[in-house]
Motif scaffolding. Structure first.
Motif, PDB file in Angstrom:
ATOM      1  N   THR A   1       1.156  -0.928   0.172  1.00  0.00           N
ATOM      2  CA  THR A   1       0.137   0.003   0.450  1.00  0.00           C
ATOM      3  C   THR A   1       0.845   1.006   0.000  1.00  0.00           C
ATOM      4  OG1 THR A   1      -2.035  -1.092   1.318  1.00  0.00           O
ATOM      5  CG2 THR A   1      -1.872   1.727   1.074  1.00  0.00           C
ATOM      6  N   MET A   2       1.673   1.475   1.062  1.00  0.00           N
ATOM      7  CA  MET A   2       2.610   2.615   0.903  1.00  0.00           C
ATOM      8  C   MET A   2       3.112   3.317  -0.834  1.00  0.00           C
ATOM      9  SD  MET A   2       3.489   5.208   2.612  1.00  0.00           S
ATOM     10  CE  MET A   2       2.973   4.508   4.534  1.00  0.00           C
ATOM     11  N   GLU A   3       4.070   1.399  -0.695  1.00  0.00           N
ATOM     12  CA  GLU A   3       4.316   2.361  -2.543  1.00  0.00           C
ATOM     13  C   GLU A   3       3.604   2.795  -3.366  1.00  0.00           C
ATOM     14  OE1 GLU A   3       6.986  -0.303   0.125  1.00  0.00           O
ATOM     15  OE2 GLU A   3       4.652  -0.695  -0.510  1.00  0.00           O
ATOM     16  N   TRP A   4       2.461   2.247  -3.209  1.00  0.00           N
ATOM     17  CA  TRP A   4       1.654   1.892  -4.378  1.00  0.00           C
ATOM     18  C   TRP A   4       0.958   3.785  -4.230  1.00  0.00           C
ATOM     19  CZ3 TRP A   4      -3.552   3.849  -2.971  1.00  0.00           C
ATOM     20  CH2 TRP A   4      -4.267   4.290  -4.063  1.00  0.00           C
ATOM     21  N   GLY A   5       0.667   4.248  -2.931  1.00  0.00           N
ATOM     22  CA  GLY A   5       0.199   5.564  -2.696  1.00  0.00           C
ATOM     23  C   GLY A   5       1.310   6.310  -2.257  1.00  0.00           C
ATOM     24  N   ILE A   6       2.448   6.557  -2.251  1.00  0.00           N
ATOM     25  CA  ILE A   6       3.283   7.325  -2.539  1.00  0.00           C
ATOM     26  C   ILE A   6       3.459   7.458  -4.232  1.00  0.00           C
ATOM     27  CG2 ILE A   6       6.264   8.379  -2.603  1.00  0.00           C
ATOM     28  CD1 ILE A   6       4.480   8.490   0.284  1.00  0.00           C
ATOM     29  N   GLU A   7       3.350   6.640  -5.124  1.00  0.00           N
ATOM     30  CA  GLU A   7       3.750   6.509  -6.923  1.00  0.00           C
ATOM     31  C   GLU A   7       2.593   7.431  -7.437  1.00  0.00           C
ATOM     32  OE1 GLU A   7       4.117   4.187 -10.612  1.00  0.00           O
ATOM     33  OE2 GLU A   7       4.179   3.251  -8.711  1.00  0.00           O
ATOM     34  N   SER A   8       1.700   6.777  -6.076  1.00  0.00           N
ATOM     35  CA  SER A   8      -0.661   7.969  -6.681  1.00  0.00           C
ATOM     36  C   SER A   8      -0.044   9.525  -6.271  1.00  0.00           C
ATOM     37  CB  SER A   8      -0.876   6.918  -6.349  1.00  0.00           C
ATOM     38  OG  SER A   8      -1.251   5.730  -6.150  1.00  0.00           O
ATOM     39  N   ALA A   9       0.626   9.357  -5.461  1.00  0.00           N
ATOM     40  CA  ALA A   9       0.486  10.947  -5.118  1.00  0.00           C
ATOM     41  C   ALA A   9       1.810  11.785  -5.816  1.00  0.00           C
ATOM     42  CB  ALA A   9       1.335  11.661  -3.464  1.00  0.00           C
ATOM     43  N   VAL A  10       2.724  11.190  -5.725  1.00  0.00           N
ATOM     44  CA  VAL A  10       3.723  11.149  -7.347  1.00  0.00           C
ATOM     45  C   VAL A  10       3.253  11.967  -8.597  1.00  0.00           C
ATOM     46  CG1 VAL A  10       6.264  11.915  -7.644  1.00  0.00           C
ATOM     47  CG2 VAL A  10       5.890  11.321  -5.531  1.00  0.00           C
ATOM     48  N   ARG A  11       2.521  11.108  -9.175  1.00  0.00           N
ATOM     49  CA  ARG A  11       1.943  10.969 -10.527  1.00  0.00           C
ATOM     50  C   ARG A  11       0.858  11.964 -10.383  1.00  0.00           C
ATOM     51  NH1 ARG A  11       4.960   7.764 -13.248  1.00  0.00           N
ATOM     52  NH2 ARG A  11       5.563   6.277 -12.434  1.00  0.00           N
ATOM     53  N   ARG A  12       0.024  12.602  -9.516  1.00  0.00           N
ATOM     54  CA  ARG A  12      -0.705  13.090  -9.131  1.00  0.00           C
ATOM     55  C   ARG A  12      -0.331  14.773  -9.054  1.00  0.00           C
ATOM     56  NH1 ARG A  12      -4.281  10.495  -5.660  1.00  0.00           N
ATOM     57  NH2 ARG A  12      -5.780  10.857  -7.410  1.00  0.00           N
ATOM     58  N   LEU A  13       0.101  15.153  -8.751  1.00  0.00           N
ATOM     59  CA  LEU A  13       0.978  16.090  -8.134  1.00  0.00           C
ATOM     60  C   LEU A  13       1.784  16.599  -9.555  1.00  0.00           C
ATOM     61  CD1 LEU A  13       0.824  19.000  -6.620  1.00  0.00           C
ATOM     62  CD2 LEU A  13       2.886  17.789  -5.983  1.00  0.00           C
ATOM     63  N   GLY A  14       2.567  15.875 -10.460  1.00  0.00           N
ATOM     64  CA  GLY A  14       3.343  15.661 -11.430  1.00  0.00           C
ATOM     65  C   GLY A  14       4.527  16.202 -11.446  1.00  0.00           C
ATOM     66  N   GLU A  15       4.669  16.784 -10.079  1.00  0.00           N
ATOM     67  CA  GLU A  15       6.476  17.461  -9.501  1.00  0.00           C
ATOM     68  C   GLU A  15       6.790  16.866  -7.853  1.00  0.00           C
ATOM     69  OE1 GLU A  15       6.631  21.761  -8.372  1.00  0.00           O
ATOM     70  OE2 GLU A  15       4.144  21.615  -8.646  1.00  0.00           O
ATOM     71  N   LYS A  16       7.663  17.215  -7.453  1.00  0.00           N
ATOM     72  CA  LYS A  16       8.015  17.148  -5.787  1.00  0.00           C
ATOM     73  C   LYS A  16       7.124  17.555  -4.670  1.00  0.00           C
ATOM     74  CE  LYS A  16      11.593  18.065  -4.285  1.00  0.00           C
ATOM     75  NZ  LYS A  16      13.372  18.556  -4.214  1.00  0.00           N
ATOM     76  N   PRO A  17       6.178  16.418  -4.125  1.00  0.00           N
ATOM     77  CA  PRO A  17       5.564  17.015  -3.301  1.00  0.00           C
ATOM     78  C   PRO A  17       6.576  16.852  -2.158  1.00  0.00           C
ATOM     79  CG  PRO A  17       5.531  14.284  -3.227  1.00  0.00           C
ATOM     80  CD  PRO A  17       6.236  14.980  -4.603  1.00  0.00           C
ATOM     81  N   ASP A  18       5.722  18.458  -1.016  1.00  0.00           N
ATOM     82  CA  ASP A  18       7.035  18.738  -0.249  1.00  0.00           C
ATOM     83  C   ASP A  18       5.784  17.572   0.472  1.00  0.00           C
ATOM     84  OD1 ASP A  18       8.781  19.690  -1.027  1.00  0.00           O
ATOM     85  OD2 ASP A  18       6.743  21.383  -0.784  1.00  0.00           O
ATOM     86  N   VAL A  19       4.379  16.887   1.061  1.00  0.00           N
ATOM     87  CA  VAL A  19       3.116  16.806   1.548  1.00  0.00           C
ATOM     88  C   VAL A  19       2.680  16.060   1.186  1.00  0.00           C
ATOM     89  CG1 VAL A  19       1.860  17.457   3.603  1.00  0.00           C
ATOM     90  CG2 VAL A  19       3.253  18.778   3.617  1.00  0.00           C
ATOM     91  N   VAL A  20       2.418  14.827   1.694  1.00  0.00           N
ATOM     92  CA  VAL A  20       1.543  13.836   1.352  1.00  0.00           C
ATOM     93  C   VAL A  20       0.633  13.634   2.631  1.00  0.00           C
ATOM     94  CG1 VAL A  20       1.327  11.358  -0.062  1.00  0.00           C
ATOM     95  CG2 VAL A  20       2.707  12.553  -0.705  1.00  0.00           C
ATOM     96  N   TYR A  21      -0.889  12.959   1.944  1.00  0.00           N
ATOM     97  CA  TYR A  21      -1.921  12.976   3.067  1.00  0.00           C
ATOM     98  C   TYR A  21      -2.390  11.648   2.980  1.00  0.00           C
ATOM     99  CZ  TYR A  21      -5.307  16.370   0.377  1.00  0.00           C
ATOM    100  OH  TYR A  21      -6.250  16.412   0.042  1.00  0.00           O
ATOM    101  N   HIS A  22      -3.379  11.640   3.389  1.00  0.00           N
ATOM    102  CA  HIS A  22      -4.520  10.093   2.775  1.00  0.00           C
ATOM    103  C   HIS A  22      -5.090   9.888   4.055  1.00  0.00           C
ATOM    104  CE1 HIS A  22      -3.505   6.926   5.504  1.00  0.00           C
ATOM    105  NE2 HIS A  22      -2.386   6.974   5.353  1.00  0.00           N
ATOM    106  N   LEU A  23      -6.648  10.439   3.726  1.00  0.00           N
ATOM    107  CA  LEU A  23      -7.998  10.050   4.435  1.00  0.00           C
ATOM    108  C   LEU A  23      -8.464   8.385   5.023  1.00  0.00           C
ATOM    109  CD1 LEU A  23     -10.278  12.435   2.284  1.00  0.00           C
ATOM    110  CD2 LEU A  23      -8.504  13.159   4.312  1.00  0.00           C
ATOM    111  N   GLY A  24      -7.381   7.667   5.170  1.00  0.00           N
ATOM    112  CA  GLY A  24      -7.665   6.882   6.076  1.00  0.00           C
ATOM    113  C   GLY A  24      -8.458   6.244   4.931  1.00  0.00           C
TER     114      GLY A  24
END
Length: 432
Positions: free
Chosen positions: A381-404
């Protein structure tokens, strides 16, 4: 006279194999290297373009110069050209010879002609400890190798027919098992695939073997230690040179010490925020992780927890103390290697809004969108989540969150280039 290990090898202009790898290996193992240059290659990590052979008489003069002063018991012999074989055989008489028969490069450049290989078999293989890889062993013995059984046939040919003192065939091209034949017995040294660059493995192995022999280790033990040394050199390999890293133990230990001190200092600064940070500590506990350049990750053992109105770390900073943050950080580093630190905080809309107002790049992932195959996979899950967040933003995120999700606490991850930057970002977020 001083104790030293003699090295006769070629210069790799790409800085990955040859004399450079040999010198670093012997030095890393705490012996003194005596480098004798046999040839200059014109190469880079992609290809070998050519070779300039050092005249045989110059090679001989180099060897004689150092043998007159140093107490040399072992010599590693690497890349030679045809004209140098006779001279090297003569000048290394009486020494324990570890012969790494460099016949062709992995890119296909032919260093030795079939006629040169015949001379090598007659002049240098006899009496030497020979350390070919599978293609080199096939060229020397004529045995087609596709199994450990074939490797055992080939090592016997090298010793019983070609008069080598011993032979080690390295199985990196086959099954990662090395086979030694010595004193009438076979020895197997199983290994496993190690991620990293492999250019220079033969050089590092043979130099390490010569060094361990010089230290007085019996051959099977020396082979075992040389193999493990090379596995580490691959695991902590050199990204710039795209080659093995013989200095891995020294660099790894230095980076571990530096990372521990950096993270301990940062945790102390966080603890001093006390009540301000208390309300943002996750119910499952907060942790703070920092990666070295070798992707080893330190964190707080037992996490950081609420303690009355303040906070405190449960344990000390240790290696691999948080699997959760380690996986998040390493996944982020696959996209942005400059990111070295991360902390997890309790999710709140207020925290996310503050991050956006402060100009931090914010992204998120939704665990409800997680594919079923990822959910079923252990710890995916963690790997998928970080990759999803990076691709969603299209650049380096400083903060990544999820709603559980069901049974999963919502969370905010704050990333940074180092531990100090993460602390500074947390201070800005909780004091805004």
């Amino acid at each position: 006279m001083e104790m030293a290990v003699l090295i006769i090898a070629g210069l790799d202009t790409g800085g990955g194999a040859g004399l450079k790898a040999d010198i670093e290996t012997v030095s890393a193992l705490n012996e003194h290297p005596l480098p004798v240059i046999s040839a200059i290659t014109y190469q880079n990590p992609k290809e070998v373009r050519g070779i300039f052979p050092v005249p045989p008489e110059v090679i001989g003069e180099q060897v004689r110069a150092v043998r007159e002063v140093f107490d040399v018991t072992a010599v590693k012999i690497g890349l030679l050209h045809g004209g140098a074989i006779d001279v090297v055989a003569e000048e290394t008489k009486g020494l324990t010879r570890v012969l790494d028969p460099v016949i062709a490069s992995s890119s296909g450049f032919q260093f030795l002609s079939p006629e040169d290989v015949d001379v090598l078999k007659k002049k240098l293989v006899p009496g030497s400890i020979v350390t070919p890889n599978v293609p080199e062993a096939e060229a020397l013995t004529g045995v087609k190798i596709s199994s450990v059984g074939d490797m055992k046939k080939a090592v016997r040919v090298l010793v019983e027919e070609l008069d080598a003192e011993a032979a080690v065939i390295k199985g990196g091209h086959l099954n990662f098992t090395d086979v030694l034949y010595w004193d009438g017995r076979d020895f197997e040294f199983p290994g496993e695939s190690v991620k990293g660059f492999t250019h220079g493995t033969g050089c590092a192995f043979s130099s390490a073997l010569a060094t361990f022999i010089a230290k007085g280790l019996e051959l099977p033990r020396a082979v075992e230690m040389a193999k493990r040394f090379v596995e580490g050199a691959i695991m902590f390999s050199n990204r710039e040179g795209k080659a093995v890293n013989p200095l891995w133990e020294l660099q790894r230990d230095a980076q571990r010490w530096k990372a521990m001190r950096e993270l301990e200092t940062a945790v102390d600064k966080l603890v001093k925020t006390g009540e301000l940070l208390n309300r943002y500590i996750a119910e499952v506990g907060t942790n703070f992780a920092l990666a070295t350049d070798f992707n080893e990750v330190f964190a707080v053992k037992g996490r950081i927890v609420r303690y009355g109105k303040t906070i405190r770390p449960v344990g000390l900073v240790e290696l691999n103390a948080s699997d959760h943050l380690r996986r998040a950080l390493l996944k982020m580093r696959e996209f942005y290697p400059e990111v070295r630190a991360v902390i997890n905080l309790r999710y709140s809309e207020e925290l996310v809004e503050r991050a956006e107002k402060l100009g931090l790049k914010v992204s998120f992932y939704d665990r409800r969108e997680e594919p079923e195959e990822v959910k079923r996979a252990e710890r995916g899950t963690m790997e998928w989540g970080i990759e999803s967040a990076v691709r969603r933003l299209g650049e380096k995120p400083d903060v990544v969150y999820h709603l559980g999700d069901w049974g999963k606490e919502p969370m905010v991850l704050v990333f940074g280039g180092n531990a100090e930057e993460v602390v500074e970002r947390v201070h800005r977020l909780i004091e805004a």
